[in-house]
Design a protein around this motif. Structure first.
Motif, PDB file in Angstrom:
ATOM      1  N   LYS A  43       0.838  -1.195   0.000  1.00  0.00           N
ATOM      2  CA  LYS A  43       0.000   0.000   0.000  1.00  0.00           C
ATOM      3  C   LYS A  43       0.883   1.259   0.000  1.00  0.00           C
ATOM      4  N   ARG A  44       1.967   1.181   0.759  1.00  0.00           N
ATOM      5  CA  ARG A  44       2.898   2.300   0.868  1.00  0.00           C
ATOM      6  C   ARG A  44       3.513   2.609  -0.508  1.00  0.00           C
ATOM      7  N   GLU A  45       3.914   1.526  -1.205  1.00  0.00           N
ATOM      8  CA  GLU A  45       4.473   1.671  -2.548  1.00  0.00           C
ATOM      9  C   GLU A  45       3.480   2.348  -3.492  1.00  0.00           C
ATOM     10  N   GLU A  46       2.224   1.871  -3.412  1.00  0.00           N
ATOM     11  CA  GLU A  46       1.158   2.430  -4.249  1.00  0.00           C
ATOM     12  C   GLU A  46       1.029   3.933  -4.035  1.00  0.00           C
ATOM     13  N   LEU A  47       1.002   4.325  -2.761  1.00  0.00           N
ATOM     14  CA  LEU A  47       0.832   5.734  -2.418  1.00  0.00           C
ATOM     15  C   LEU A  47       2.017   6.558  -2.909  1.00  0.00           C
ATOM     16  N   LEU A  48       3.222   6.024  -2.735  1.00  0.00           N
ATOM     17  CA  LEU A  48       4.415   6.751  -3.166  1.00  0.00           C
ATOM     18  C   LEU A  48       4.457   6.875  -4.680  1.00  0.00           C
ATOM     19  N   ALA A  49       4.023   5.819  -5.380  1.00  0.00           N
ATOM     20  CA  ALA A  49       3.997   5.850  -6.845  1.00  0.00           C
ATOM     21  C   ALA A  49       3.036   6.921  -7.324  1.00  0.00           C
ATOM     22  N   ARG A  50       1.888   7.016  -6.643  1.00  0.00           N
ATOM     23  CA  ARG A  50       0.900   8.025  -7.018  1.00  0.00           C
ATOM     24  C   ARG A  50       1.411   9.429  -6.681  1.00  0.00           C
ATOM     25  N   ALA A  51       2.163   9.542  -5.582  1.00  0.00           N
ATOM     26  CA  ALA A  51       2.723  10.841  -5.190  1.00  0.00           C
ATOM     27  C   ALA A  51       3.719  11.312  -6.245  1.00  0.00           C
ATOM     28  N   VAL A  62      -4.525  13.627   2.057  1.00  0.00           N
ATOM     29  CA  VAL A  62      -5.039  12.328   2.507  1.00  0.00           C
ATOM     30  C   VAL A  62      -3.932  11.289   2.402  1.00  0.00           C
ATOM     31  N   ARG A  63      -3.174  11.389   1.294  1.00  0.00           N
ATOM     32  CA  ARG A  63      -2.097  10.445   1.030  1.00  0.00           C
ATOM     33  C   ARG A  63      -1.002  10.530   2.093  1.00  0.00           C
ATOM     34  N   SER A  64      -0.618  11.772   2.443  1.00  0.00           N
ATOM     35  CA  SER A  64       0.466  11.894   3.419  1.00  0.00           C
ATOM     36  C   SER A  64      -0.001  11.441   4.803  1.00  0.00           C
ATOM     37  N   ARG A  65      -1.289  11.652   5.097  1.00  0.00           N
ATOM     38  CA  ARG A  65      -1.807  11.173   6.381  1.00  0.00           C
ATOM     39  C   ARG A  65      -1.801   9.648   6.406  1.00  0.00           C
ATOM     40  N   MET A  66      -2.197   9.059   5.256  1.00  0.00           N
ATOM     41  CA  MET A  66      -2.219   7.605   5.140  1.00  0.00           C
ATOM     42  C   MET A  66      -0.817   7.019   5.268  1.00  0.00           C
ATOM     43  N   LEU A  67       0.152   7.685   4.629  1.00  0.00           N
ATOM     44  CA  LEU A  67       1.542   7.224   4.701  1.00  0.00           C
ATOM     45  C   LEU A  67       2.023   7.211   6.150  1.00  0.00           C
ATOM     46  N   LYS A  68       1.663   8.244   6.897  1.00  0.00           N
ATOM     47  CA  LYS A  68       2.050   8.314   8.309  1.00  0.00           C
ATOM     48  C   LYS A  68       1.437   7.148   9.073  1.00  0.00           C
ATOM     49  N   GLN A  69       0.144   6.886   8.782  1.00  0.00           N
ATOM     50  CA  GLN A  69      -0.539   5.786   9.475  1.00  0.00           C
ATOM     51  C   GLN A  69       0.105   4.454   9.120  1.00  0.00           C
ATOM     52  N   ILE A  70       0.502   4.306   7.844  1.00  0.00           N
ATOM     53  CA  ILE A  70       1.134   3.059   7.404  1.00  0.00           C
ATOM     54  C   ILE A  70       2.494   2.897   8.069  1.00  0.00           C
TER      55      ILE A  70
END
Ligand SMILES: [Zn+2]
Length: 116
Positions: free
Chosen positions: A19-27, A62-70
């Motif tokens: 999930k972290r990879e996905e978020l970073l790729a989208r970032a 939302v993405r950066s908050r999610m990354l922190k949670q991950i």
């Protein structure tokens, strides 16, 4: 006493890293998409672009908050406390962890918190 077996923890760790990879790729693709729309400031499309940029800003936060949670969840995996509710210490249900691997609270506490 370990809450979850090691193999279970590895499964969740893999889920979290994926999930972290996905978020970073989208970032990474995010700012490019934004600069493309800024490069063509067509009056006619301006309103649409503004809305799109608003959406981009929202998803970025939302993405950066999610990354922190991950990241926090990965720390709990490493520390052996993954899967425990951060409020009451009860086990978070496996179904919930499968749907939201970075969940910090059990469903009961989550509902209580969202009501406050
Ligand atoms: Zn709880």
């Amino acid at each position: 006493m370990p809450a979850l077996s090691k193999s279970k923890n590895n499964t969740y760790r893999t889920l979290l890293l994926k999930k972290r990879e996905e978020l970073l790729a989208r970032a990474r693709s995010g700012p490019e998409a934004l600069s493309v729309s800024v490069q063509s400031p067509d009056d006619m499309e301006f309103a649409v672009q503004t809305v799109e940029q608003d959406v981009n800003v929202t998803t970025a936060s939302v993405r950066s908050r999610m990354l922190k949670q991950i990241d926090y969840a990965l720390e709990r995996v490493a520390g052996g406390t993954y899967g425990e509710c951060q409020a009451c210490g009860e086990q978070i249900s496996p179904n919930r962890l499968k749907a939201v691997p970075w969940a910090e609270y059990c469903l009961t506490c989550e509902e209580l918190r969202s009501r406050n």
